[in-house]
Design an enzyme around this catalytic site. Sequence first.
Site, PDB file in Angstrom:
ATOM      1  N   ALA A 175       0.816  -1.213   0.000  1.00 41.13           N
ATOM      2  CA  ALA A 175       0.000   0.000   0.000  1.00 41.13           C
ATOM      3  C   ALA A 175       0.851   1.266   0.000  1.00 41.13           C
ATOM      4  O   ALA A 175       0.515   2.247  -0.673  1.00 41.13           O
ATOM      5  CB  ALA A 175      -0.953  -0.011   1.198  1.00 41.13           C
ATOM      6  N   GLU A 176       1.942   1.270   0.769  1.00 46.11           N
ATOM      7  CA  GLU A 176       2.789   2.468   0.852  1.00 46.11           C
ATOM      8  C   GLU A 176       4.262   2.082   0.947  1.00 46.11           C
ATOM      9  O   GLU A 176       4.614   1.096   1.602  1.00 46.11           O
ATOM     10  CB  GLU A 176       2.450   3.298   2.100  1.00 46.11           C
ATOM     11  CG  GLU A 176       1.010   3.733   2.197  1.00 46.11           C
ATOM     12  CD  GLU A 176       0.724   5.039   1.487  1.00 46.11           C
ATOM     13  OE1 GLU A 176       1.677   5.668   0.977  1.00 46.11           O
ATOM     14  OE2 GLU A 176      -0.458   5.431   1.458  1.00 46.11           O
ATOM     15  N   THR A 177       5.098   2.887   0.306  1.00 41.70           N
ATOM     16  CA  THR A 177       6.542   2.823   0.505  1.00 41.70           C
ATOM     17  C   THR A 177       6.992   4.167   1.075  1.00 41.70           C
ATOM     18  O   THR A 177       6.645   5.219   0.533  1.00 41.70           O
ATOM     19  CB  THR A 177       7.286   2.534  -0.805  1.00 41.70           C
ATOM     20  OG1 THR A 177       6.932   1.225  -1.278  1.00 41.70           O
ATOM     21  CG2 THR A 177       8.794   2.582  -0.593  1.00 41.70           C
TER      22      THR A 177
END
Length: 262
Positions: free
Chosen positions: A45-47
Amino acid sequence: MKLDLYQIDAFTDRIFGGNPACVVPLQSWLPDELLLQIAKENAVAETAFFVEEGNRYHLRWFTPEIEMDLCGHATLAAAHVIKTIRNYPSDTIAFDTLSGELMVSVNEDVYTLDFPSRNPTPATLPEIIEAALSIQPQTVLKARDYVLVYASEQQIKELVIDQQMFNKINLDPGGVVVTAKGTESDFVSRFFTPQASILEDPVTGSAHCSLIPYWSAKLNKKEMKAIQLSERKGTLLCVDKEDRVLISGTAKTYFSGVLWTD
């Protein structure tokens, strides 16, 4: 170019729980296009990317599609990497972000995020979102995200999203959080993002910037326990501080390695 890469499960005390985020420390900023390509390749979902600047960190968050203005679980993951892997000596970590200064305090294995409060206000639900919901909410509110309040935790569990219909709307960079009073916690939630490679976000710290002030007023409580009812589940300890919210949780390191950009 070789870069360190870590994957952290945030808002959980077990591997394969909570919300996975990748964390990539940088010596200096790379082109935005490359950061987005790395986030897309990581397929979570997020880096989070950060650059150390003296005794502070410049922090940015990317989904596989866009750069975000705020992300809770990837901030927790970045703090976990800085504290436990990079052996940061202080128990307070300062981040400079698109949402201003964000502080994270560390007490043993618990990370507390000091985030802006985003109190939601009454809103009208777009017809496309309404058509995509298998169960209609009692109350519709909006801050960055739409906040849909339901009658029971069971309805939150049973809710189904028609993704084909849902994807007809663009809420960039927001989403839709559904919430209700909890049976084993003060409140529960789930979070959905249209036109995203990951429809349901497992645990969404930034959504609690709106959930905390809402439920604090509704329950007349300043300190609350929240559970996000995704398949992976996550637990968040919440404090309402008027213009700020405190969101606490734990994290586990899933893997560490390297990535090559050429």
